[in-house]
Design a protein around this motif. Sequence first.
Motif, PDB file in Angstrom:
ATOM      1  N   ALA A 107       0.831  -1.203   0.000  1.00  0.00           N
ATOM      2  CA  ALA A 107       0.000   0.000   0.000  1.00  0.00           C
ATOM      3  C   ALA A 107       0.867   1.256   0.000  1.00  0.00           C
ATOM      4  CB  ALA A 107      -0.930  -0.012   1.207  1.00  0.00           C
ATOM      5  N   LEU A 108       1.939   1.246   0.794  1.00  0.00           N
ATOM      6  CA  LEU A 108       2.838   2.395   0.836  1.00  0.00           C
ATOM      7  C   LEU A 108       3.555   2.580  -0.496  1.00  0.00           C
ATOM      8  CD1 LEU A 108       4.410   1.949   4.392  1.00  0.00           C
ATOM      9  CD2 LEU A 108       2.830   3.746   3.663  1.00  0.00           C
ATOM     10  N   PHE A 109       3.935   1.471  -1.119  1.00  0.00           N
ATOM     11  CA  PHE A 109       4.648   1.569  -2.394  1.00  0.00           C
ATOM     12  C   PHE A 109       3.739   2.139  -3.483  1.00  0.00           C
ATOM     13  CE2 PHE A 109       6.212  -0.070  -6.455  1.00  0.00           C
ATOM     14  CZ  PHE A 109       7.519   0.375  -6.405  1.00  0.00           C
ATOM     15  N   VAL A 110       2.493   1.683  -3.511  1.00  0.00           N
ATOM     16  CA  VAL A 110       1.549   2.209  -4.503  1.00  0.00           C
ATOM     17  C   VAL A 110       1.338   3.704  -4.290  1.00  0.00           C
ATOM     18  CG1 VAL A 110      -0.855   2.141  -5.262  1.00  0.00           C
ATOM     19  CG2 VAL A 110       0.388   0.009  -4.869  1.00  0.00           C
ATOM     20  N   ARG A 111       1.257   4.118  -3.027  1.00  0.00           N
ATOM     21  CA  ARG A 111       1.026   5.531  -2.717  1.00  0.00           C
ATOM     22  C   ARG A 111       2.223   6.402  -3.077  1.00  0.00           C
ATOM     23  NH1 ARG A 111       1.061   7.185   3.434  1.00  0.00           N
ATOM     24  NH2 ARG A 111       3.286   7.159   2.920  1.00  0.00           N
ATOM     25  N   ASP A 112       3.437   5.918  -2.746  1.00  0.00           N
ATOM     26  CA  ASP A 112       4.646   6.737  -2.899  1.00  0.00           C
ATOM     27  C   ASP A 112       5.580   6.215  -3.982  1.00  0.00           C
ATOM     28  OD1 ASP A 112       3.740   8.263  -0.783  1.00  0.00           O
ATOM     29  OD2 ASP A 112       4.852   7.119   0.709  1.00  0.00           O
ATOM     30  N   ARG A 113       5.069   5.416  -4.892  1.00  0.00           N
ATOM     31  CA  ARG A 113       5.911   4.698  -5.851  1.00  0.00           C
ATOM     32  C   ARG A 113       6.992   5.533  -6.529  1.00  0.00           C
ATOM     33  NH1 ARG A 113       3.508   1.038 -10.829  1.00  0.00           N
ATOM     34  NH2 ARG A 113       5.459   0.662 -11.944  1.00  0.00           N
ATOM     35  N   PRO A 114       6.698   6.717  -7.056  1.00  0.00           N
ATOM     36  CA  PRO A 114       7.769   7.453  -7.754  1.00  0.00           C
ATOM     37  C   PRO A 114       8.925   7.858  -6.841  1.00  0.00           C
ATOM     38  CG  PRO A 114       5.599   8.332  -8.302  1.00  0.00           C
ATOM     39  CD  PRO A 114       5.419   7.429  -7.133  1.00  0.00           C
ATOM     40  N   GLY A 115       8.664   7.971  -5.538  1.00  0.00           N
ATOM     41  CA  GLY A 115       9.693   8.469  -4.637  1.00  0.00           C
ATOM     42  C   GLY A 115      10.442   7.404  -3.869  1.00  0.00           C
ATOM     43  N   ILE A 116      10.166   6.134  -4.105  1.00  0.00           N
ATOM     44  CA  ILE A 116      10.854   5.056  -3.386  1.00  0.00           C
ATOM     45  C   ILE A 116      11.957   4.495  -4.273  1.00  0.00           C
ATOM     46  CG2 ILE A 116      10.617   2.749  -2.387  1.00  0.00           C
ATOM     47  CD1 ILE A 116       7.813   3.513  -1.515  1.00  0.00           C
ATOM     48  N   HIS A 117      13.187   4.575  -3.780  1.00  0.00           N
ATOM     49  CA  HIS A 117      14.340   4.163  -4.574  1.00  0.00           C
ATOM     50  C   HIS A 117      14.843   2.764  -4.221  1.00  0.00           C
ATOM     51  CE1 HIS A 117      14.314   8.591  -4.389  1.00  0.00           C
ATOM     52  NE2 HIS A 117      14.695   8.518  -5.643  1.00  0.00           N
ATOM     53  N   LEU A 132       1.407 -11.483   4.111  1.00  0.00           N
ATOM     54  CA  LEU A 132       2.166 -11.521   2.860  1.00  0.00           C
ATOM     55  C   LEU A 132       3.654 -11.545   3.189  1.00  0.00           C
ATOM     56  CD1 LEU A 132       2.091 -11.332  -0.270  1.00  0.00           C
ATOM     57  CD2 LEU A 132       2.186  -8.842   0.001  1.00  0.00           C
ATOM     58  N   ASP A 133       4.340 -12.661   2.889  1.00  0.00           N
ATOM     59  CA  ASP A 133       5.748 -12.770   3.263  1.00  0.00           C
ATOM     60  C   ASP A 133       6.636 -12.042   2.260  1.00  0.00           C
ATOM     61  OD1 ASP A 133       5.871 -14.379   1.029  1.00  0.00           O
ATOM     62  OD2 ASP A 133       6.361 -16.221   2.100  1.00  0.00           O
ATOM     63  N   GLY A 134       7.954 -12.120   2.501  1.00  0.00           N
ATOM     64  CA  GLY A 134       8.889 -11.382   1.671  1.00  0.00           C
ATOM     65  C   GLY A 134       8.881 -11.796   0.215  1.00  0.00           C
ATOM     66  N   ILE A 135       8.797 -13.101  -0.047  1.00  0.00           N
ATOM     67  CA  ILE A 135       8.782 -13.565  -1.436  1.00  0.00           C
ATOM     68  C   ILE A 135       7.523 -13.068  -2.149  1.00  0.00           C
ATOM     69  CG2 ILE A 135       8.572 -15.612  -2.897  1.00  0.00           C
ATOM     70  CD1 ILE A 135      10.500 -17.035  -1.064  1.00  0.00           C
ATOM     71  N   GLY A 136       6.384 -13.128  -1.461  1.00  0.00           N
ATOM     72  CA  GLY A 136       5.154 -12.610  -2.055  1.00  0.00           C
ATOM     73  C   GLY A 136       5.242 -11.119  -2.326  1.00  0.00           C
ATOM     74  N   LEU A 137       5.847 -10.381  -1.393  1.00  0.00           N
ATOM     75  CA  LEU A 137       6.001  -8.941  -1.570  1.00  0.00           C
ATOM     76  C   LEU A 137       6.916  -8.634  -2.752  1.00  0.00           C
ATOM     77  CD1 LEU A 137       5.706  -5.983  -0.716  1.00  0.00           C
ATOM     78  CD2 LEU A 137       7.558  -6.366   0.946  1.00  0.00           C
ATOM     79  N   VAL A 138       8.061  -9.316  -2.815  1.00  0.00           N
ATOM     80  CA  VAL A 138       9.004  -9.074  -3.916  1.00  0.00           C
ATOM     81  C   VAL A 138       8.352  -9.409  -5.260  1.00  0.00           C
ATOM     82  CG1 VAL A 138      11.185  -9.807  -4.949  1.00  0.00           C
ATOM     83  CG2 VAL A 138      11.055  -9.391  -2.490  1.00  0.00           C
ATOM     84  N   THR A 139       7.588 -10.501  -5.303  1.00  0.00           N
ATOM     85  CA  THR A 139       6.898 -10.881  -6.542  1.00  0.00           C
ATOM     86  C   THR A 139       5.955  -9.773  -7.001  1.00  0.00           C
ATOM     87  OG1 THR A 139       7.016 -13.225  -5.926  1.00  0.00           O
ATOM     88  CG2 THR A 139       5.413 -12.604  -7.617  1.00  0.00           C
ATOM     89  N   ALA A 140       5.187  -9.231  -6.053  1.00  0.00           N
ATOM     90  CA  ALA A 140       4.246  -8.161  -6.393  1.00  0.00           C
ATOM     91  C   ALA A 140       4.976  -6.888  -6.814  1.00  0.00           C
ATOM     92  CB  ALA A 140       3.335  -7.880  -5.201  1.00  0.00           C
ATOM     93  N   LEU A 141       6.053  -6.554  -6.113  1.00  0.00           N
ATOM     94  CA  LEU A 141       6.815  -5.352  -6.458  1.00  0.00           C
ATOM     95  C   LEU A 141       7.442  -5.467  -7.839  1.00  0.00           C
ATOM     96  CD1 LEU A 141       8.607  -4.658  -3.043  1.00  0.00           C
ATOM     97  CD2 LEU A 141       6.745  -3.328  -4.053  1.00  0.00           C
ATOM     98  N   ARG A 142       7.939  -6.648  -8.170  1.00  0.00           N
ATOM     99  CA  ARG A 142       8.562  -6.854  -9.478  1.00  0.00           C
ATOM    100  C   ARG A 142       7.548  -6.651 -10.609  1.00  0.00           C
ATOM    101  NH1 ARG A 142      12.947  -5.547  -8.782  1.00  0.00           N
ATOM    102  NH2 ARG A 142      14.752  -6.822  -8.278  1.00  0.00           N
ATOM    103  N   ARG A 143       6.295  -7.046 -10.374  1.00  0.00           N
ATOM    104  CA  ARG A 143       5.272  -6.858 -11.404  1.00  0.00           C
ATOM    105  C   ARG A 143       4.982  -5.380 -11.629  1.00  0.00           C
ATOM    106  NH1 ARG A 143       1.184 -11.542  -9.103  1.00  0.00           N
ATOM    107  NH2 ARG A 143       2.340 -13.350  -9.910  1.00  0.00           N
ATOM    108  N   MET A 144       5.028  -4.599 -10.550  1.00  0.00           N
ATOM    109  CA  MET A 144       4.732  -3.172 -10.670  1.00  0.00           C
ATOM    110  C   MET A 144       5.936  -2.361 -11.114  1.00  0.00           C
ATOM    111  SD  MET A 144       2.234  -2.321  -7.428  1.00  0.00           S
ATOM    112  CE  MET A 144       3.290  -3.070  -6.192  1.00  0.00           C
ATOM    113  N   ALA A 145       7.127  -2.771 -10.662  1.00  0.00           N
ATOM    114  CA  ALA A 145       8.342  -1.996 -10.946  1.00  0.00           C
ATOM    115  C   ALA A 145       9.499  -2.964 -11.179  1.00  0.00           C
ATOM    116  CB  ALA A 145       8.651  -1.052  -9.787  1.00  0.00           C
ATOM    117  N   PRO A 146       9.646  -3.473 -12.398  1.00  0.00           N
ATOM    118  CA  PRO A 146      10.667  -4.500 -12.678  1.00  0.00           C
ATOM    119  C   PRO A 146      12.089  -4.076 -12.339  1.00  0.00           C
ATOM    120  CG  PRO A 146       9.108  -4.314 -14.492  1.00  0.00           C
ATOM    121  CD  PRO A 146       8.826  -3.172 -13.576  1.00  0.00           C
ATOM    122  N   ASP A 147      12.375  -2.780 -12.388  1.00  0.00           N
ATOM    123  CA  ASP A 147      13.743  -2.314 -12.153  1.00  0.00           C
ATOM    124  C   ASP A 147      13.980  -1.836 -10.722  1.00  0.00           C
ATOM    125  OD1 ASP A 147      14.401  -2.802 -14.828  1.00  0.00           O
ATOM    126  OD2 ASP A 147      13.672  -0.823 -15.446  1.00  0.00           O
TER     127      ASP A 147
END
Length: 233
Positions: free
Chosen positions: A150-160, A171-186
């Motif tokens: 939720a925080l990443f979606v809200r602040d996505r452009p500013g999270i490095h 939601l464990d770490g692997i699930g979180l990383v999987t979701a983040l990769r779909r939204m921001a591959p880099d």
Amino acid sequence: TVDAVRAARHPEVAPGSFLCITVEDTGKGMEPAVQERIFEPFFTTKPLGEGTGLGLSTVMGIVRSHGGFISVLSKPGGGSSFQVHLPLAETPAPDANPPARANPPPDPPPKTVRILLVDDEEAIRITTGAALESSGYEVITAAEGSEALALFVRDRPGIHLVITDLMMPDLDGIGLVTALRRMAPDLKIITTTGQNSLARNNRIRQLGVRHFLLKPYTAEELLHTVNAALNST
């Protein structure tokens, strides 16, 4: 007063006037080898299961975030003395003839690197966050994966950078990383864990994560890994 010679022993401290708070006990004291490690995260002399090893490291992180430092005096059989040094705020004397309209203070320098820190243990969030902030990073924290998303979606452009624990409820770490990769591959990601599992490590590598921290880690290891991740291509 902390002079330049004493301040040089603590790179994060500037010379000046400090308030000193002393806390003493009459316990069994500490050997020099123990004193050298008491502020390391997760270090403890207590039996397994009776201490997290995060108390003093948390205190040190808080004190450093305020520009202070801690001195320790201890010897076996002679108790221990902890001196917490905090810089005094310097308030200028009021102007007898203040201008009709004061100029607004300058804006603080922007913090260009924002890190999302995810861990279900509050003490780790406090300690790690303090270490990062004392090095100039801006930190936002989440206690579990869903909150982090939720925080990443809200602040996505500013999270490095995202630093996430792997073992979390919901939601464990692997699930979180999987979701983040779909939204921001880099997106740059660091994973942390206290259990070194080959299968889990392989899965994380498959998700493109190249930087890891095995708990317990030191502040130096943390900052080195953060720097490496931010400068990776």
